[in-house]
Design a protein around this motif. Structure first.
Motif, PDB file in Angstrom:
ATOM      1  N   PHE A  94      21.680  -3.398 -31.202  1.00  0.00           N
ATOM      2  CA  PHE A  94      20.268  -3.631 -30.909  1.00  0.00           C
ATOM      3  C   PHE A  94      20.034  -4.500 -29.674  1.00  0.00           C
ATOM      4  CE2 PHE A  94      16.271  -6.050 -31.807  1.00  0.00           C
ATOM      5  CZ  PHE A  94      15.393  -5.007 -31.535  1.00  0.00           C
ATOM      6  N   GLN A  95      20.732  -5.567 -29.509  1.00  0.00           N
ATOM      7  CA  GLN A  95      20.493  -6.493 -28.400  1.00  0.00           C
ATOM      8  C   GLN A  95      21.229  -6.116 -27.111  1.00  0.00           C
ATOM      9  OE1 GLN A  95      18.513  -9.362 -28.492  1.00  0.00           O
ATOM     10  NE2 GLN A  95      17.773  -8.795 -30.505  1.00  0.00           N
ATOM     11  N   ASP A  96      22.007  -5.042 -27.125  1.00  0.00           N
ATOM     12  CA  ASP A  96      22.793  -4.665 -25.942  1.00  0.00           C
ATOM     13  C   ASP A  96      21.901  -4.227 -24.783  1.00  0.00           C
ATOM     14  OD1 ASP A  96      25.207  -5.217 -27.122  1.00  0.00           O
ATOM     15  OD2 ASP A  96      25.667  -3.129 -27.625  1.00  0.00           O
ATOM     16  N   GLU A  97      22.343  -4.553 -23.604  1.00  0.00           N
ATOM     17  CA  GLU A  97      21.712  -4.090 -22.369  1.00  0.00           C
ATOM     18  C   GLU A  97      22.618  -3.017 -21.807  1.00  0.00           C
ATOM     19  OE1 GLU A  97      21.201  -7.500 -19.881  1.00  0.00           O
ATOM     20  OE2 GLU A  97      20.266  -8.620 -21.495  1.00  0.00           O
ATOM     21  N   VAL A  98      22.092  -1.802 -21.718  1.00  0.00           N
ATOM     22  CA  VAL A  98      22.914  -0.687 -21.271  1.00  0.00           C
ATOM     23  C   VAL A  98      22.328  -0.056 -20.012  1.00  0.00           C
ATOM     24  CG1 VAL A  98      23.711  -0.195 -23.608  1.00  0.00           C
ATOM     25  CG2 VAL A  98      21.773   1.052 -22.705  1.00  0.00           C
ATOM     26  N   THR A  99      23.199   0.571 -19.257  1.00  0.00           N
ATOM     27  CA  THR A  99      22.804   1.323 -18.071  1.00  0.00           C
ATOM     28  C   THR A  99      23.468   2.687 -18.146  1.00  0.00           C
ATOM     29  OG1 THR A  99      22.534  -0.654 -16.718  1.00  0.00           O
ATOM     30  CG2 THR A  99      22.880   1.420 -15.550  1.00  0.00           C
ATOM     31  N   ILE A 100      22.675   3.715 -17.891  1.00  0.00           N
ATOM     32  CA  ILE A 100      23.182   5.081 -17.865  1.00  0.00           C
ATOM     33  C   ILE A 100      23.230   5.537 -16.414  1.00  0.00           C
ATOM     34  CG2 ILE A 100      22.830   7.465 -18.597  1.00  0.00           C
ATOM     35  CD1 ILE A 100      21.187   6.340 -20.960  1.00  0.00           C
ATOM     36  N   ILE A 101      24.386   6.000 -16.005  1.00  0.00           N
ATOM     37  CA  ILE A 101      24.548   6.593 -14.672  1.00  0.00           C
ATOM     38  C   ILE A 101      24.439   8.105 -14.864  1.00  0.00           C
ATOM     39  CG2 ILE A 101      26.036   6.795 -12.652  1.00  0.00           C
ATOM     40  CD1 ILE A 101      25.029   3.918 -13.381  1.00  0.00           C
ATOM     41  N   THR A 102      23.549   8.740 -14.116  1.00  0.00           N
ATOM     42  CA  THR A 102      23.265  10.165 -14.258  1.00  0.00           C
ATOM     43  C   THR A 102      23.488  10.867 -12.931  1.00  0.00           C
ATOM     44  OG1 THR A 102      21.562   9.647 -15.881  1.00  0.00           O
ATOM     45  CG2 THR A 102      21.474  11.842 -14.900  1.00  0.00           C
ATOM     46  N   TRP A 103      24.048  12.066 -13.001  1.00  0.00           N
ATOM     47  CA  TRP A 103      24.190  12.890 -11.812  1.00  0.00           C
ATOM     48  C   TRP A 103      24.270  14.346 -12.221  1.00  0.00           C
ATOM     49  CZ3 TRP A 103      28.084  10.106 -13.997  1.00  0.00           C
ATOM     50  CH2 TRP A 103      29.263  10.758 -14.325  1.00  0.00           C
ATOM     51  N   ALA A 115      25.686  15.118 -15.915  1.00  0.00           N
ATOM     52  CA  ALA A 115      26.728  14.283 -16.514  1.00  0.00           C
ATOM     53  C   ALA A 115      26.237  12.842 -16.548  1.00  0.00           C
ATOM     54  CB  ALA A 115      28.025  14.400 -15.712  1.00  0.00           C
ATOM     55  N   TYR A 116      26.784  12.092 -17.492  1.00  0.00           N
ATOM     56  CA  TYR A 116      26.334  10.724 -17.721  1.00  0.00           C
ATOM     57  C   TYR A 116      27.508   9.832 -18.102  1.00  0.00           C
ATOM     58  CZ  TYR A 116      22.574  13.885 -19.239  1.00  0.00           C
ATOM     59  OH  TYR A 116      21.684  14.929 -19.350  1.00  0.00           O
ATOM     60  N   GLU A 117      27.367   8.558 -17.771  1.00  0.00           N
ATOM     61  CA  GLU A 117      28.241   7.512 -18.269  1.00  0.00           C
ATOM     62  C   GLU A 117      27.337   6.365 -18.698  1.00  0.00           C
ATOM     63  OE1 GLU A 117      30.805   6.663 -14.944  1.00  0.00           O
ATOM     64  OE2 GLU A 117      31.983   8.490 -15.258  1.00  0.00           O
TER      65      GLU A 117
END
Length: 166
Positions: A94-103, A115-117
């Motif tokens: 819940f408290q995580d800060e995430v970033t998705i890289i998309t291309w 695709a994503y990471e």
């Protein structure tokens, strides 16, 4: 309410920092930071695996809007999802800060693969928590048939760059 808006602002700044820290020189179109909502959490206390698909959808929307703009007619020149593939490496809490890289990995005549990471901050490290791919098919929702990708979509994508950003 002021505190909540401040928290959201700080969270977005931290996510932007995470993107810059790990992925220097990436255009903002590639980086999306979803808000982890309480409703996303399952009985095990982690983000439910199906919720990742919502995160990827939002990431794609941001990516395409940055590349082709918001005025694209998604009804007559839209897409349908043909396939999702997700590799879950670590849980998101819940408290995580995430970033998705998309291309966009590849573009065919009527299909393309996104695709994503996904990365999160873990202590002083940035760790990868998932990888994924989505196959999209160009679709005319008015006529109900698949169609070739329009040049108005392909040209900006190819100009922006196909393949994983470096």
């Amino acid at each position: 309410m002021v505190q909540l808006s401040h928290w959201i602002h700080v969270t977005k700044l931290r996510s932007a920092y995470l993107c810059r820290m790990k992925f220097t020189d990436l255009p903002s179109a590639h980086c999306y930071s979803p808000e982890i909502r309480f409703v996303d959490i399952d009985a095990a206390g982690i983000v439910n695996n199906a919720t990742y698909l919502n995160y990827f959808e939002q990431s794609r929307i941001q990516f395409f809007e940055a590349i082709v703009g918001k005025k694209w007619d998604w009804n007559s020149a839209g897409m349908v999802i043909a396939r999702h593939e997700v590799n879950y490496l670590l849980p998101i809490f819940f408290q995580d800060e995430v970033t998705i890289i998309t291309w966009i990995e590849k573009v065919g005549n009527k299909s393309m693969e996104a695709a994503y990471e996904i990365y999160k901050q873990s202590g002083s490290s940035v760790v990868q928590v998932a990888t994924a791919k989505t196959v999209m098919v160009s679709f005319d929702h008015v006529k109900g048939v698949s169609i070739p990708w329009r040049d108005e979509l392909k040209a900006p994508l190819e100009g922006f760059g196909i393949g994983r950003p470096r």
